[in-house]
Design a protein around this motif. Sequence first.
Motif, PDB file in Angstrom:
ATOM      1  N   LEU A 256       0.833  -1.198   0.000  1.00  0.00           N
ATOM      2  CA  LEU A 256       0.000   0.000   0.000  1.00  0.00           C
ATOM      3  C   LEU A 256       0.866   1.244   0.000  1.00  0.00           C
ATOM      4  CD1 LEU A 256      -1.427   0.864   3.501  1.00  0.00           C
ATOM      5  CD2 LEU A 256       0.400  -0.813   3.166  1.00  0.00           C
ATOM      6  N   GLU A 257       0.272   2.328  -0.479  1.00  0.00           N
ATOM      7  CA  GLU A 257       0.895   3.648  -0.410  1.00  0.00           C
ATOM      8  C   GLU A 257       0.022   4.500   0.497  1.00  0.00           C
ATOM      9  OE1 GLU A 257       2.261   7.316  -3.388  1.00  0.00           O
ATOM     10  OE2 GLU A 257       2.052   5.265  -4.154  1.00  0.00           O
ATOM     11  N   PHE A 258       0.663   5.268   1.395  1.00  0.00           N
ATOM     12  CA  PHE A 258      -0.126   5.989   2.393  1.00  0.00           C
ATOM     13  C   PHE A 258       0.580   7.259   2.835  1.00  0.00           C
ATOM     14  CE2 PHE A 258       2.699   3.109   4.666  1.00  0.00           C
ATOM     15  CZ  PHE A 258       3.193   3.890   5.688  1.00  0.00           C
ATOM     16  N   THR A 259      -0.181   8.144   3.450  1.00  0.00           N
ATOM     17  CA  THR A 259       0.381   9.289   4.171  1.00  0.00           C
ATOM     18  C   THR A 259       0.154   9.037   5.658  1.00  0.00           C
ATOM     19  OG1 THR A 259      -1.661  10.593   4.202  1.00  0.00           O
ATOM     20  CG2 THR A 259      -0.221  10.833   2.263  1.00  0.00           C
ATOM     21  N   CYS A 260       0.903   9.743   6.481  1.00  0.00           N
ATOM     22  CA  CYS A 260       0.756   9.564   7.930  1.00  0.00           C
ATOM     23  C   CYS A 260      -0.629   9.991   8.401  1.00  0.00           C
ATOM     24  CB  CYS A 260       1.842  10.342   8.660  1.00  0.00           C
ATOM     25  SG  CYS A 260       3.491   9.655   8.427  1.00  0.00           S
ATOM     26  N   THR A 261      -1.158  11.033   7.777  1.00  0.00           N
ATOM     27  CA  THR A 261      -2.506  11.490   8.144  1.00  0.00           C
ATOM     28  C   THR A 261      -3.539  10.395   7.913  1.00  0.00           C
ATOM     29  OG1 THR A 261      -1.937  13.781   7.603  1.00  0.00           O
ATOM     30  CG2 THR A 261      -4.279  13.223   7.687  1.00  0.00           C
ATOM     31  N   ILE A 263      -3.074   7.110   7.853  1.00  0.00           N
ATOM     32  CA  ILE A 263      -2.894   6.005   8.793  1.00  0.00           C
ATOM     33  C   ILE A 263      -3.417   6.373  10.174  1.00  0.00           C
ATOM     34  CG2 ILE A 263      -1.168   4.628  10.018  1.00  0.00           C
ATOM     35  CD1 ILE A 263      -1.693   3.681   7.183  1.00  0.00           C
ATOM     36  N   VAL A 264      -3.158   7.594  10.606  1.00  0.00           N
ATOM     37  CA  VAL A 264      -3.655   8.045  11.919  1.00  0.00           C
ATOM     38  C   VAL A 264      -5.166   7.945  11.969  1.00  0.00           C
ATOM     39  CG1 VAL A 264      -3.933  10.072  13.404  1.00  0.00           C
ATOM     40  CG2 VAL A 264      -1.688   9.532  12.457  1.00  0.00           C
ATOM     41  N   ALA A 273       0.011  13.058  12.923  1.00  0.00           N
ATOM     42  CA  ALA A 273       0.659  12.650  11.682  1.00  0.00           C
ATOM     43  C   ALA A 273       2.148  12.984  11.703  1.00  0.00           C
ATOM     44  CB  ALA A 273      -0.024  13.331  10.492  1.00  0.00           C
ATOM     45  N   LYS A 274       2.487  14.164  12.240  1.00  0.00           N
ATOM     46  CA  LYS A 274       3.893  14.578  12.293  1.00  0.00           C
ATOM     47  C   LYS A 274       4.713  13.639  13.179  1.00  0.00           C
ATOM     48  CE  LYS A 274       4.740  18.952  12.541  1.00  0.00           C
ATOM     49  NZ  LYS A 274       4.894  20.341  13.059  1.00  0.00           N
ATOM     50  N   ARG A 275       4.174  13.303  14.337  1.00  0.00           N
ATOM     51  CA  ARG A 275       4.896  12.418  15.258  1.00  0.00           C
ATOM     52  C   ARG A 275       5.012  11.007  14.684  1.00  0.00           C
ATOM     53  NH1 ARG A 275       6.421  12.362  20.561  1.00  0.00           N
ATOM     54  NH2 ARG A 275       6.399  10.355  21.623  1.00  0.00           N
ATOM     55  N   LEU A 276       3.971  10.544  13.995  1.00  0.00           N
ATOM     56  CA  LEU A 276       4.036   9.222  13.376  1.00  0.00           C
ATOM     57  C   LEU A 276       5.135   9.192  12.318  1.00  0.00           C
ATOM     58  CD1 LEU A 276       2.944   6.354  12.997  1.00  0.00           C
ATOM     59  CD2 LEU A 276       1.317   7.284  11.322  1.00  0.00           C
ATOM     60  N   GLY A 277       5.246  10.277  11.535  1.00  0.00           N
ATOM     61  CA  GLY A 277       6.297  10.345  10.532  1.00  0.00           C
ATOM     62  C   GLY A 277       7.678  10.216  11.161  1.00  0.00           C
ATOM     63  N   ARG A 278       7.876  10.888  12.307  1.00  0.00           N
ATOM     64  CA  ARG A 278       9.154  10.791  13.004  1.00  0.00           C
ATOM     65  C   ARG A 278       9.399   9.372  13.513  1.00  0.00           C
ATOM     66  NH1 ARG A 278       8.608  16.230  16.749  1.00  0.00           N
ATOM     67  NH2 ARG A 278       8.822  17.773  15.094  1.00  0.00           N
ATOM     68  N   LEU A 279       8.355   8.741  14.029  1.00  0.00           N
ATOM     69  CA  LEU A 279       8.484   7.374  14.522  1.00  0.00           C
ATOM     70  C   LEU A 279       8.885   6.423  13.401  1.00  0.00           C
ATOM     71  CD1 LEU A 279       5.434   6.942  16.946  1.00  0.00           C
ATOM     72  CD2 LEU A 279       7.836   6.556  17.510  1.00  0.00           C
TER      73      LEU A 279
END
Length: 321
Positions: A256-261, A263-264, A273-279
Motif C-alpha cells: 500500500l501507499e499511504f500518508t501519515c494522516t 494512517i492516523v 501525523a507529524k509524530r508518526l512520521g518521526r516514529l
Amino acid sequence: MFDITEIEEEQIKKDFIINGIMRSKGIYCLVANAKVGKSMFSLQLSDSLANNKQFSGLDVMSTPVLYITTECDKKQILDRCKLLGITFSKGRFFIIDRNGKGNIDLKDNEWIIKKFAEDYNGKVIIFDMLKDIDLGVGYDMNSYQDINQLMMFKLREIAEKYNLTILFTHHLNKQGKTLGSTAFDATSDGVITLIEDKNDKSLVKLKMINRDFPELELQLKKSKHQVFSVIEPVEDNELDYNLVELIKYCAKKIDLEFTCTEIVERCNLKTTAKRLGRLINSNIDLLKSEGLTITKARQGNARNYIGHYEEPVIENNQVTQ
C-alpha cells in the motif's frame, strides 16, 4: 470585524522561516561544544530552506541561504555538503569565506548581502562563527551592555535593512551555558542548544528556547558523517503502540501507499501525523525486522510512504525475512 486568533494564525503562517523555530527578521543563536557538529547542523538547515524540505519534521519557508563561514573555506564547505549528501540548485546557496584573511569584514561584504536580498530574494544568513566576523563595532563578549547595544544592535540593523533572518553559531562554556554574557540568550529571539550525550556521542539533544514559539526539545541521532536525524527512543527494542498498529494494518493490505494522516485516521492512532512520521523514520530497521519494509515516495507537496509486508521467518531465535 476580525477575531484576534485568526489574525494571529494568519500572521504566523506568513511570518515563519522554520515553523516553531525561526520567524522572519529574527536573530537566532546556535550553541554547542566544539566538535558536536554546529557547522554540519547549519548546512542541513540550509538544505531544508534552500531545497524546500521539512526541517526535523517542521515546515519551512523556501528561501536561498547566504552562508558566511570563518570555520573553513568554500572548497571545504563543498566537501562537507558532499559528505552530507546535499546538493543545491543554482541561485539557492551562496558562500562567503575568509579568502585568506584573519576575519570577515561585514562592511566589505555588505554589497553582497544587498545583492543576495534584492536580486535573489534571500531571507536567511548564517554566520559560522560569529566571533570572527568584524561587525564594524568593537564589543566585549562578556559585557551585557556591549552584546545588547553593539553586537545585537548591528545584527538587527542588517536584518531590518535587508529583511533577513540571521542565525549565528557560538560556543558553550564549561558549565554548559552560552559562552560570554547572558545577553546572548536574553536578547536573541531564540537559542538552539545542541547537547551531546556523554556516554553516546551519536546522540544529541536539541533544546530550543524561543520568544515567539513554545519551547522545543528533540532527540537527534548523529551518523558517522554527522548527519542529524530526529529519533523517538524505543526502550528495549519494543515497538511503540502506534507502530504496532501500523504493522497490523499493513499486514492486511500487503502492499500500500499511504500518508501519515491517512494512517492516523484509519487506525485511530494515539498520535499526530507529524509524530508518526518521526516514529517511522527513526525505526525503519526495526519495522523491517518485523516484516514491514517502508520506503518514501514524495509526490508534489505530499509526503507518501510505500509499505510492503512480508511475514518474518523465525530461525534459530532470530527473525529473518
